[in-house]
Design a protein around this motif. Structure first.
Motif, PDB file in Angstrom:
ATOM      1  N   VAL A   1       0.834  -1.204   0.000  1.00  0.00           N
ATOM      2  CA  VAL A   1       0.000   0.000   0.000  1.00  0.00           C
ATOM      3  C   VAL A   1       0.874   1.261   0.000  1.00  0.00           C
ATOM      4  N   ALA A   2       1.904   1.245   0.861  1.00  0.00           N
ATOM      5  CA  ALA A   2       2.813   2.395   0.916  1.00  0.00           C
ATOM      6  C   ALA A   2       3.452   2.611  -0.450  1.00  0.00           C
ATOM      7  N   GLY A   3       3.834   1.522  -1.096  1.00  0.00           N
ATOM      8  CA  GLY A   3       4.462   1.607  -2.409  1.00  0.00           C
ATOM      9  C   GLY A   3       3.515   2.203  -3.431  1.00  0.00           C
ATOM     10  N   HIS A   4       2.222   1.904  -3.282  1.00  0.00           N
ATOM     11  CA  HIS A   4       1.241   2.459  -4.212  1.00  0.00           C
ATOM     12  C   HIS A   4       1.092   3.968  -4.027  1.00  0.00           C
ATOM     13  N   TYR A   5       0.868   4.374  -2.784  1.00  0.00           N
ATOM     14  CA  TYR A   5       0.674   5.812  -2.558  1.00  0.00           C
ATOM     15  C   TYR A   5       1.960   6.601  -2.777  1.00  0.00           C
ATOM     16  N   ALA A   6       3.086   5.901  -2.712  1.00  0.00           N
ATOM     17  CA  ALA A   6       4.367   6.560  -2.960  1.00  0.00           C
ATOM     18  C   ALA A   6       4.380   7.225  -4.331  1.00  0.00           C
ATOM     19  N   ALA A   7       3.648   6.657  -5.270  1.00  0.00           N
ATOM     20  CA  ALA A   7       3.636   7.224  -6.621  1.00  0.00           C
ATOM     21  C   ALA A   7       3.131   8.669  -6.588  1.00  0.00           C
ATOM     22  N   TYR A   8       2.095   8.922  -5.783  1.00  0.00           N
ATOM     23  CA  TYR A   8       1.562  10.289  -5.682  1.00  0.00           C
ATOM     24  C   TYR A   8       2.589  11.214  -5.006  1.00  0.00           C
ATOM     25  N   LEU A   9       3.169  10.681  -3.923  1.00  0.00           N
ATOM     26  CA  LEU A   9       4.193  11.452  -3.204  1.00  0.00           C
ATOM     27  C   LEU A   9       5.344  11.817  -4.139  1.00  0.00           C
ATOM     28  N   MET A  10       5.740  10.812  -4.912  1.00  0.00           N
ATOM     29  CA  MET A  10       6.881  10.998  -5.803  1.00  0.00           C
ATOM     30  C   MET A  10       6.580  12.104  -6.805  1.00  0.00           C
ATOM     31  N   LEU A  11       5.385  12.038  -7.375  1.00  0.00           N
ATOM     32  CA  LEU A  11       4.994  13.076  -8.337  1.00  0.00           C
ATOM     33  C   LEU A  11       4.976  14.447  -7.676  1.00  0.00           C
ATOM     34  N   ALA A  12       4.466  14.508  -6.457  1.00  0.00           N
ATOM     35  CA  ALA A  12       4.418  15.789  -5.756  1.00  0.00           C
ATOM     36  C   ALA A  12       5.826  16.338  -5.561  1.00  0.00           C
ATOM     37  N   GLY A  13       6.719  15.483  -5.091  1.00  0.00           N
ATOM     38  CA  GLY A  13       8.094  15.906  -4.865  1.00  0.00           C
ATOM     39  C   GLY A  13       8.762  16.356  -6.161  1.00  0.00           C
ATOM     40  N   LEU A  14       8.572  15.553  -7.210  1.00  0.00           N
ATOM     41  CA  LEU A  14       9.217  15.860  -8.491  1.00  0.00           C
ATOM     42  C   LEU A  14       8.681  17.152  -9.096  1.00  0.00           C
ATOM     43  N   LEU A  15       7.364  17.344  -8.994  1.00  0.00           N
ATOM     44  CA  LEU A  15       6.789  18.579  -9.539  1.00  0.00           C
ATOM     45  C   LEU A  15       7.296  19.785  -8.760  1.00  0.00           C
ATOM     46  N   GLY A  16       7.471  19.607  -7.457  1.00  0.00           N
ATOM     47  CA  GLY A  16       8.049  20.675  -6.643  1.00  0.00           C
ATOM     48  C   GLY A  16       9.459  21.003  -7.114  1.00  0.00           C
ATOM     49  N   LEU A  17      10.244  19.966  -7.342  1.00  0.00           N
ATOM     50  CA  LEU A  17      11.617  20.184  -7.806  1.00  0.00           C
ATOM     51  C   LEU A  17      11.626  20.842  -9.181  1.00  0.00           C
ATOM     52  N   PHE A  18      10.694  20.422 -10.022  1.00  0.00           N
ATOM     53  CA  PHE A  18      10.613  21.005 -11.364  1.00  0.00           C
ATOM     54  C   PHE A  18      10.234  22.483 -11.274  1.00  0.00           C
ATOM     55  N   ALA A  19       9.256  22.764 -10.421  1.00  0.00           N
ATOM     56  CA  ALA A  19       8.792  24.147 -10.280  1.00  0.00           C
ATOM     57  C   ALA A  19       9.936  25.044  -9.817  1.00  0.00           C
ATOM     58  N   ARG A  20      10.736  24.558  -8.882  1.00  0.00           N
ATOM     59  CA  ARG A  20      11.810  25.408  -8.372  1.00  0.00           C
ATOM     60  C   ARG A  20      12.837  25.641  -9.466  1.00  0.00           C
ATOM     61  N   ARG A  21      13.058  24.678 -10.335  1.00  0.00           N
ATOM     62  CA  ARG A  21      13.987  24.870 -11.456  1.00  0.00           C
ATOM     63  C   ARG A  21      13.463  25.943 -12.413  1.00  0.00           C
ATOM     64  N   VAL A  22      12.147  26.028 -12.525  1.00  0.00           N
ATOM     65  CA  VAL A  22      11.558  26.987 -13.450  1.00  0.00           C
ATOM     66  C   VAL A  22      11.435  28.381 -12.811  1.00  0.00           C
ATOM     67  N   PHE A  23      11.037  28.407 -11.544  1.00  0.00           N
ATOM     68  CA  PHE A  23      10.665  29.698 -10.957  1.00  0.00           C
ATOM     69  C   PHE A  23      11.749  30.394 -10.150  1.00  0.00           C
ATOM     70  N   VAL A  24      12.706  29.664  -9.603  1.00  0.00           N
ATOM     71  CA  VAL A  24      13.761  30.331  -8.826  1.00  0.00           C
ATOM     72  C   VAL A  24      14.864  30.759  -9.800  1.00  0.00           C
ATOM     73  N   ASP A  25      15.124  32.045  -9.892  1.00  0.00           N
ATOM     74  CA  ASP A  25      16.045  32.511 -10.942  1.00  0.00           C
ATOM     75  C   ASP A  25      17.433  31.893 -10.836  1.00  0.00           C
TER      76      ASP A  25
END
Lengths: 245, 498
Positions: A109-133
């Motif tokens: 179950v943890a492994g399943h929900y990890a997919a959502y967590l992973m996406l959240a973390g990755l999108l956060g990292l992506f956003a910072r690459r785009v928005f932090v000068d």
């Protein structure tokens, strides 16, 4: 054997060879190159045990990153934790019989929900690459592409919830790869996309910044004992300069 | 002299500045001349096939320094370090972000030493080593004071100092050296110290100091030079011999030795603690300079080696000396080799040998500047964090009024003074003033909040740098003091011997 099965079997052998031989070679190189001077950063442990604890804390908690920037720490720590959980869940495709703790509901179950967590973390990292000068300035195309690749792996993996494949057949395929007892791979589009992306990740690993994983263990500022006054550390190449005076 | 520039504004609440591309690309220190280059074993001017030679040298260093190889491979470009460098905060130039600085070499590394960089350079940010890139190297690898603040925050521990040292070594090997460092190293090889102070002048200076101290204190404190069979060989930065406030520190060491009855001597052969070989990343030069100290210790038949207040010198002494010039099995095995003067004073305080009149420092309210190389590249007292606690303990033993600056700017997170790593030269004054900004902000906050009047330091470069840049921030140059100047002020001397 279908063409798809043969193709993916070949690709996985190829990618695994690159990944494991490549990584082993990098580790061999890192280990072989001497660290000729003591350069630990504070708080520098005075014993080997202290070094082990320090590295453990860096690997598990990302301690230095935490002290540097909380947002990046949060996103990357979530991402890496989710990666671990997802990897544990996937062990069921490679073990026969499945290890009891891998098949436990907690890990699955943890492994399943990890997919959502992973996406959240990755999108956060992506956003910072785009928005932090500052981060945008240092980002090269490959920095974005690696994030996109892992986002796509997590996304396609999650998609399989809605586009299911024959899990048992997938398992037989992978166990077959490990035991040379080949079995058909289902040729569902989402599954094949997911696997292709994973193959790509395996291949680029030893040639990219993903080397930060072994790199941390070989980082002299983190893995050295602070004992320079009591112990000499003469590298082999520096021995030619040793005088007898 | 340098072109006109504006002193950065001291902000009440510092925020991370927005990038200003090429803000300090015009800053490059003077280049070294033929004579200084060749005395260090480097070509005198840019060699013909410099590109090829530079790549060869990089390959050589990649095989010699694990740090360089691992750090060029492992950066995630995560941005954790981007706001940590004092030069970035003061100049806003993206190439002064630690990762920006590293990437100047990482791009070249990827191009010539990695598969993706060979075939897909654009994709992975790989660059050819062009003349423009070399100029950027020269400019920005001389805008790094090798203070290692970035390395503390990096999740992988990537140390930009390792990369800037390697870059300087590569540039030296193709004939592009920095005047300030290389001229000084030449002087040490030839004369024995950074200032080119020959033995008779040194003896004269020390005699003058003896007279001064006798006049001030009525105690006959000696400043011995080349005295054989002394207990201690004191190796100290040559600035201690006459620069202010350094010399007041030297007087402090002499008084401590005198009062404790420890016989000591300076050496004219090793009349310099600083080792600029480190700044230019040259193991060979660093070793040669370190060997003078071993030779002096052997010749003078001393039992211990003690270093005076000098940050980079203490890094080389604490972390490298045993490796470079050891084993020191001819010295008294009861003491670590070498010791820091603060360890000596601290030990004597603990043994109740020294007594102080703290009120002698009551005209000052003090804070302490952790010098980067002491804080992040060494230790003291054989305990974790001794480099932070011991100097503070000494100050609080000899003075009543002491406050620390903001936690984010002291101890392992301390800011460089802005003049370290071979940048303490007038041709980089703009950089030095701008790089001092974070320290000045923390100091000025404390001046406002606690009425601090003076800042103590234990590094010759810090002291010289602050006494020069204070004026740009509306401070007086004598607001920087030596730690042992405070000891000297408060130490109760035994006057019977006169």
């Amino acid at each position: 054997m279908s063409f798809v099965t043969i193709l993916y079997a070949a690709l996985f052998y190829f990618a695994a060879t690159i990944l494991f031989v490549g990584l082993a070679y990098r580790v061999y190189e890192y280990a072989k190159i001497p660290a000729p001077l003591k350069i630990p950063t504070p708080p520098a442990p005075m014993t080997q045990r202290g070094v082990a604890i320090r590295i453990f804390r860096e690997v598990v908690f990302f301690e230095s990153l935490f002290s540097a920037t909380k947002w990046t720490w949060l996103f990357s720590w979530i991402f890496h934790l989710a990666l671990l959980l997802a990897a544990l869940r996937h062990l069921k495709y490679f073990t026969d019989p499945v290890w009891f703790w891998v098949s436990s509901e907690l890990v699955q179950v943890a492994g399943h929900y990890a997919a959502y967590l992973m996406l959240a973390g990755l999108l956060g990292l992506f956003a910072r690459r785009v928005f932090v000068d500052r981060v945008r300035y240092i980002s090269s195309p490959s920095d974005y592409l690696i994030l996109v690749l892992i986002i796509a792996i997590a996304g396609s993996g999650l998609m399989m919830k809605w586009f299911p494949s024959d899990i048992l057949a997938i398992k037989l395929f992978f166990v077959g790869l490990l035991t040379f007892n080949f079995s058909e791979l289902p040729s569902d589009a989402v599954l094949l996309i997911h696997l292709s992306l994973v193959i790509a990740l395996m291949i680029i690993f030893p040639y990219s910044k993903l080397l930060h994983a072994p790199g941390l263990f070989f980082s002299p500022t983190r893995n050295q004992v602070d004992n320079a006054r009591s112990k000499r550390h003469v590298a082999d190449w520096a021995k030619r300069m040793e005088s007898t005076k | 002299m340098a072109s006109k520039f504006e002193t950065p504004e001291v902000r009440k609440f510092p925020v991370i500045p927005k990038l200003e591309n090429s803000a300090t690309s015009h800053l490059s220190p003077f280049k070294s001349k033929q004579e200084f280059q060749s005395s260090l074993g480097y070509p005198g001017e840019l060699v013909e096939n410099w590109q090829e030679k530079a790549i060869d040298k990089m390959g050589d260093l990649l095989g010699k320094y694990r740090s360089l190889r691992v750090y060029l491979d492992s950066c995630i470009q995560c941005g954790a370090c981007t706001d940590k460098c004092h030069y970035y905060q003061g100049t806003k130039d993206p190439n002064n972000m630690p990762v920006g600085r590293q990437n100047l070499m990482r791009g070249v590394y990827r191009r010539y030493f990695t598969l993706p960089g060979k075939y897909f350079p654009k994709l992975v940010g790989a660059t050819d080593l062009t003349k423009e890139v070399l100029d950027d190297w020269y400019s920005y690898y001389h805008q790094c004071s090798q203070c290692r603040r970035c390395a503390v925050f990096c999740p992988i521990g990537i140390d930009t100092a390792e990369i800037s040292m390697a870059a300087r070594e590569v540039m030296d090997s193709i004939g592009v050296g920095q005047k300030y460092c290389n001229e000084i190293i030449g002087k040490v090889h030839k004369i024995g110290n950074n200032l080119g102070l020959p033995e008779p002048a040194l003896a004269d200076t020390l005699e003058g100091l003896e007279e001064d101290v006798l006049d001030d204190t009525e105690v006959d404190v000696k400043f011995p030079l080349d005295v054989k069979d002394s207990e201690v060989l004191l190796v100290t930065p040559s600035a201690d011999f006459f620069a202010e406030p350094h010399v007041d520190g030297l007087i402090g060491y002499a008084k401590v030795f005198h009062q404790a009855g420890i016989s000591w001597t300076l050496s004219s052969h090793a009349s310099e603690a600083a080792n600029f070989g480190m700044f230019i990343g040259s193991y060979d030069n660093m070793k040669k300079l370190a060997m003078r100290i071993r030779e002096a210790a052997l010749e003078l038949n001393v039992k211990r080696i003690v270093f005076g207040e000098c940050g980079h010198a203490w890094r080389v002494a604490y972390s490298f000396l045993n490796t470079l010039a050891g084993p020191f099995d001819f010295l008294d095995p009861r003491y670590p080799v070498p010791q820091h003067i603060c360890e000596i004073t601290n030990g004597l305080i603990d043994q109740n040998v020294l007594h102080f009149d703290k009120s002698a420092n009551d005209d000052m309210t003090l804070t302490y500047h952790d010098s980067c190389n002491v804080a992040r590249a060494s230790s003291m007292g054989g305990i974790m964090g001794g480099q932070f606690t011991i100097p503070r303990k000494i100050i609080q033993t000899v003075a009543n009024n002491f406050y620390d600056m903001d936690d984010e700017t002291i101890r392992e997170k301390t800011y460089c003074c802005g003049g370290g790593g071979g940048l303490l030269t007038d041709d980089l004054m703009e950089l030095r003033v701008k790089g001092a900004l974070p320290r000045m902000e923390a100091l000025k906050h404390l001046i406002e909040e606690k009425g601090v009047t003076h800042m103590a330091a234990i590094c010759a470069i810090c002291k010289s740098q602050f006494s020069k840049v204070f004026q740009y921030y509306d401070l007086e140059l004598d607001q920087i003091v030596s730690l042992h100047q405070l000891v000297s002020n408060a130490l109760i001397m035994n006057k019977k011997e006169v």
